[in-house]
Design a protein around this motif. Sequence first.
Motif, mmCIF file in Angstrom:
data_model
loop_
_atom_site.group_PDB
_atom_site.id
_atom_site.type_symbol
_atom_site.label_atom_id
_atom_site.label_comp_id
_atom_site.label_asym_id
_atom_site.label_seq_id
_atom_site.Cartn_x
_atom_site.Cartn_y
_atom_site.Cartn_z
ATOM 1 N N GLN A 253 16.850 -26.240 -11.315
ATOM 2 C CA GLN A 253 16.694 -25.061 -12.153
ATOM 3 C C GLN A 253 16.185 -23.920 -11.293
ATOM 4 O O GLN A 253 15.132 -24.045 -10.660
ATOM 5 N N VAL A 254 16.970 -22.851 -11.227
ATOM 6 C CA VAL A 254 16.565 -21.679 -10.444
ATOM 7 C C VAL A 254 16.124 -20.617 -11.420
ATOM 8 O O VAL A 254 16.866 -20.281 -12.344
ATOM 9 N N SER A 255 14.911 -20.089 -11.258
ATOM 10 C CA SER A 255 14.527 -19.018 -12.166
ATOM 11 C C SER A 255 13.743 -17.927 -11.456
ATOM 12 O O SER A 255 13.009 -18.171 -10.505
ATOM 13 N N TYR A 256 13.958 -16.742 -11.964
ATOM 14 C CA TYR A 256 13.273 -15.557 -11.440
ATOM 15 C C TYR A 256 11.918 -15.489 -12.131
ATOM 16 O O TYR A 256 11.832 -15.589 -13.351
ATOM 17 N N ALA A 257 10.865 -15.391 -11.316
ATOM 18 C CA ALA A 257 9.524 -15.272 -11.890
ATOM 19 C C ALA A 257 8.947 -13.924 -11.474
ATOM 20 O O ALA A 257 8.188 -13.835 -10.513
ATOM 21 N N PRO A 258 9.345 -12.879 -12.172
ATOM 22 C CA PRO A 258 8.892 -11.543 -11.780
ATOM 23 C C PRO A 258 7.414 -11.351 -12.076
ATOM 24 O O PRO A 258 6.876 -11.960 -12.992
ATOM 25 N N ASN A 259 6.794 -10.520 -11.260
ATOM 26 C CA ASN A 259 5.389 -10.169 -11.482
ATOM 27 C C ASN A 259 5.243 -9.444 -12.823
ATOM 28 O O ASN A 259 4.294 -9.676 -13.562
ATOM 29 N N VAL A 260 6.199 -8.579 -13.117
ATOM 30 C CA VAL A 260 6.275 -7.967 -14.440
ATOM 31 C C VAL A 260 7.693 -8.178 -14.933
ATOM 32 O O VAL A 260 8.643 -7.811 -14.254
ATOM 33 N N GLY A 261 7.828 -8.778 -16.071
ATOM 34 C CA GLY A 261 9.173 -9.029 -16.573
ATOM 35 C C GLY A 261 9.237 -8.881 -18.069
ATOM 36 O O GLY A 261 8.220 -8.715 -18.731
ATOM 37 N N LEU A 262 10.440 -8.918 -18.573
ATOM 38 C CA LEU A 262 10.654 -8.776 -20.005
ATOM 39 C C LEU A 262 11.696 -9.785 -20.440
ATOM 40 O O LEU A 262 12.573 -10.139 -19.658
ATOM 41 N N ALA A 263 11.592 -10.230 -21.652
ATOM 42 C CA ALA A 263 12.596 -11.161 -22.161
ATOM 43 C C ALA A 263 13.943 -10.454 -22.276
ATOM 44 O O ALA A 263 14.972 -10.984 -21.884
ATOM 45 N N GLN A 264 13.931 -9.223 -22.807
ATOM 46 C CA GLN A 264 15.205 -8.504 -22.942
ATOM 47 C C GLN A 264 15.287 -7.390 -21.909
ATOM 48 O O GLN A 264 14.268 -6.862 -21.472
ATOM 49 N N ASP A 265 16.503 -7.068 -21.529
ATOM 50 C CA ASP A 265 16.731 -6.110 -20.457
ATOM 51 C C ASP A 265 16.756 -4.684 -21.011
ATOM 52 O O ASP A 265 17.778 -4.213 -21.483
ATOM 53 N N ASP A 266 15.612 -4.037 -20.977
ATOM 54 C CA ASP A 266 15.523 -2.668 -21.464
ATOM 55 C C ASP A 266 14.727 -1.844 -20.445
ATOM 56 O O ASP A 266 13.527 -2.034 -20.289
ATOM 57 N N PRO A 267 15.398 -0.929 -19.730
ATOM 58 C CA PRO A 267 14.732 -0.210 -18.644
ATOM 59 C C PRO A 267 13.489 0.553 -19.096
ATOM 60 O O PRO A 267 12.465 0.567 -18.407
ATOM 61 N N GLN A 268 13.578 1.176 -20.282
ATOM 62 C CA GLN A 268 12.456 1.985 -20.747
ATOM 63 C C GLN A 268 11.228 1.107 -21.036
ATOM 64 O O GLN A 268 10.114 1.401 -20.621
ATOM 65 N N GLN A 269 11.497 0.008 -21.726
ATOM 66 C CA GLN A 269 10.394 -0.907 -22.066
ATOM 67 C C GLN A 269 9.787 -1.542 -20.827
ATOM 68 O O GLN A 269 8.585 -1.771 -20.761
ATOM 69 N N LEU A 270 10.648 -1.814 -19.854
ATOM 70 C CA LEU A 270 10.164 -2.428 -18.625
ATOM 71 C C LEU A 270 9.208 -1.478 -17.903
ATOM 72 O O LEU A 270 8.147 -1.885 -17.416
ATOM 73 N N GLN A 271 9.570 -0.210 -17.869
ATOM 74 C CA GLN A 271 8.687 0.777 -17.241
ATOM 75 C C GLN A 271 7.350 0.845 -17.960
ATOM 76 O O GLN A 271 6.291 0.908 -17.347
ATOM 77 N N THR A 272 7.427 0.852 -19.287
ATOM 78 C CA THR A 272 6.201 0.898 -20.084
ATOM 79 C C THR A 272 5.331 -0.321 -19.774
ATOM 80 O O THR A 272 4.120 -0.210 -19.609
ATOM 81 N N GLU A 273 5.986 -1.476 -19.692
ATOM 82 C CA GLU A 273 5.267 -2.719 -19.414
ATOM 83 C C GLU A 273 4.558 -2.651 -18.056
ATOM 84 O O GLU A 273 3.410 -3.065 -17.919
ATOM 85 N N ILE A 274 5.260 -2.116 -17.051
ATOM 86 C CA ILE A 274 4.634 -1.984 -15.726
ATOM 87 C C ILE A 274 3.397 -1.091 -15.829
ATOM 88 O O ILE A 274 2.337 -1.412 -15.285
ATOM 89 N N LEU A 275 3.522 0.008 -16.559
ATOM 90 C CA LEU A 275 2.392 0.931 -16.681
ATOM 91 C C LEU A 275 1.218 0.276 -17.408
ATOM 92 O O LEU A 275 0.060 0.486 -17.046
ATOM 93 N N VAL A 276 1.522 -0.526 -18.423
ATOM 94 C CA VAL A 276 0.466 -1.239 -19.145
ATOM 95 C C VAL A 276 -0.261 -2.189 -18.198
ATOM 96 O O VAL A 276 -1.496 -2.238 -18.149
ATOM 97 N N ARG A 277 0.529 -2.912 -17.410
ATOM 98 C CA ARG A 277 -0.066 -3.869 -16.480
ATOM 99 C C ARG A 277 -0.900 -3.174 -15.412
ATOM 100 O O ARG A 277 -1.948 -3.672 -14.999
ATOM 101 N N ILE A 278 -0.436 -2.007 -14.970
ATOM 102 C CA ILE A 278 -1.215 -1.243 -13.993
ATOM 103 C C ILE A 278 -2.569 -0.855 -14.590
ATOM 104 O O ILE A 278 -3.597 -0.953 -13.933
ATOM 105 N N GLN A 279 -2.535 -0.436 -15.867
ATOM 106 C CA GLN A 279 -3.788 -0.086 -16.552
ATOM 107 C C GLN A 279 -4.763 -1.261 -16.529
ATOM 108 O O GLN A 279 -5.947 -1.099 -16.251
ATOM 109 N N GLN A 280 -4.206 -2.451 -16.812
ATOM 110 C CA GLN A 280 -5.065 -3.643 -16.866
ATOM 111 C C GLN A 280 -5.680 -3.958 -15.517
ATOM 112 O O GLN A 280 -6.781 -4.485 -15.433
ATOM 113 N N LYS A 281 -4.951 -3.644 -14.459
ATOM 114 C CA LYS A 281 -5.416 -4.009 -13.117
ATOM 115 C C LYS A 281 -6.101 -2.842 -12.403
ATOM 116 O O LYS A 281 -6.383 -2.915 -11.212
#
Lengths: 403, 182
Positions: A253-281
């Motif tokens: 089983q080959v799988s991508y384990a991104p540091n920040v990832g999303l179940a669905q492929d949505d560029p806008q949401q992914l950017q938001t998610e990265i920004l949220v994670r940056i806030q946390q860190k």
Amino acid sequence: MYLKALHLRQFRNYQDQFLEFSAPKTILVGDNAQGKSNLLEAVELLSTLRSHRTSRDRDLILAGESIGQVTARLERDTGAVDLAVTLRSNGRRTVSLNSESLRRQFDFLGILNVVQFSSLDLDLVRGAPERRRHWMDALLVQLEPVYAYILQQYNQVLRQRNALLKAIRKAEGRGDGEIGRWGDRENEGDDFSQALDREANPLATLDQLAFWDAQLALTGSRVIRRRARVLQRLAPLAEHWHQEISGQTEVLQVSYAPNVGLAQDDPQQLQTEILVRIQQKRVAEQYQGTTLVGPHRDEVEFAINRSFARQYGSQGQQRTLVLALKLAELKLIEEVIGEPPLLLLDDVLAELDLHRQNQLLNAVQDRFQTLITTTHLGSFDAQWLNSSQILQVQAGQLMPPVR
Amino acid sequence: MPGVGPKTAQRLALHILKRPEAEVKALAQALIEAKQQVGQCSICYHLSAEPVCEICRAPNRDSETICVVADSRDVIALEKTREYRGKYHVLGGLISPIDGMGPDQLYIQPLIRRVSQQKIKEVILAISPSIEGETTTLYVGHLLKPFTRVTRIAFGLPMGGDLEYADEVTLARALEGRRDLD
């Protein structure tokens, strides 16, 4: 695609060597440090404009010379192409296509496609995550040359952002706020900037950080989406090959384990998610002075029969896995490009047992042009030797083999 | 010197040696005078021999539009087009933490002062689309928006360029910056 001829001039230990490929398989045999891998490196350079052994052009040029050149004729379905890379010990390299020099080197990528398989790759499963990211990125550049640009942009943002985080840390440590002197308080309400206000006035720097965060999210999301996509396409192929080679006993089983990832492929949401994670860190990042969120911390995971190959895989399993990955790369590139890529086997065939050698041979057949280096022909299956062009490499010169 | 390789440098040096002494003296004098006299305009920070540059002084130029650029070279390039009739503001570089360039090292504060204190209808950001340029554009744009209309120049296909020869990145940008046909 078929590499018809290769000409090395003042490249590594080759003074002036012309080589015409007369069979789908070419075996380069010779002792260590005679120039076998240098020849494969030249092909790698034509394909990716990089060498996995050095990042300095000076290293690629024959000692004592100031200029080196690799040229080749490649036959593709669309016609013959002449490729040339000229290297300079003091200065920029130039690339040309059909004798016309290219202004943008990105245009040179993706013309010659290769899959490289060297003994170093046997480390792919166990090595550091960085190895797997490199592997994934190199494959992506072959399939989507524009990715080279996307990745370069991301890395530039990362370097800048890290420099800024270090500057912030330094200023806080000193507490004299030398780096910040800017009165326009946009973020009055922001808890964190208020906390820092006690020190001095690094608002300018913190303000600036928000914009680098945005750039990181933008460029990072592009990297993540392309990586997710390529692994999604590669995984079923690799899983198929692993099952084949292991004689249906193992499931990969080959799988991508991104540091920040999303179940669905949505560029806008992914950017938001990265920004949220940056806030946390945020606090940790400023404490460590480095970026902790983003695709530079991605991982690729391999599981065999549901346990992680990195920790639990045996030597044999890991070899099967790497071989499966390489075969999957061949197929994927062929699917996407529409032509079979070249296969470069650097000092690796002897590392595979006869069973795995045969699996590879059956998969490659005569469809994929293959260049092979080895120190001796002894460990080869007779099938490999038949119908191969065999050349002896000695001190930067090619000659017919000593029988 | 930027843009001059060792061969060109040698050719220039030999050329100067061959010229009459008076001419060489005049050149040397001109260089010294340029260094002594050319400073920065106190308003827009473009190169200027006077405290306020010619462009800022020009009465017939539109003083309600400011074009923001990174460098004086960009002003010269834009002036060559003879299409722009507004004023300029030179930032003196781009935000680049690696090089120790933050907003405070640039003339951003004077720009905000200009825009907030005068009647400015539009600020045009004409900054290269590199990573550093983009960040600077976002940063400056963010600070200016409360005061006026902020626009940025378009990026896309070069004139005379064929669509099919454009690289993917340029095409993607051109597509991003598309606009309604009028």
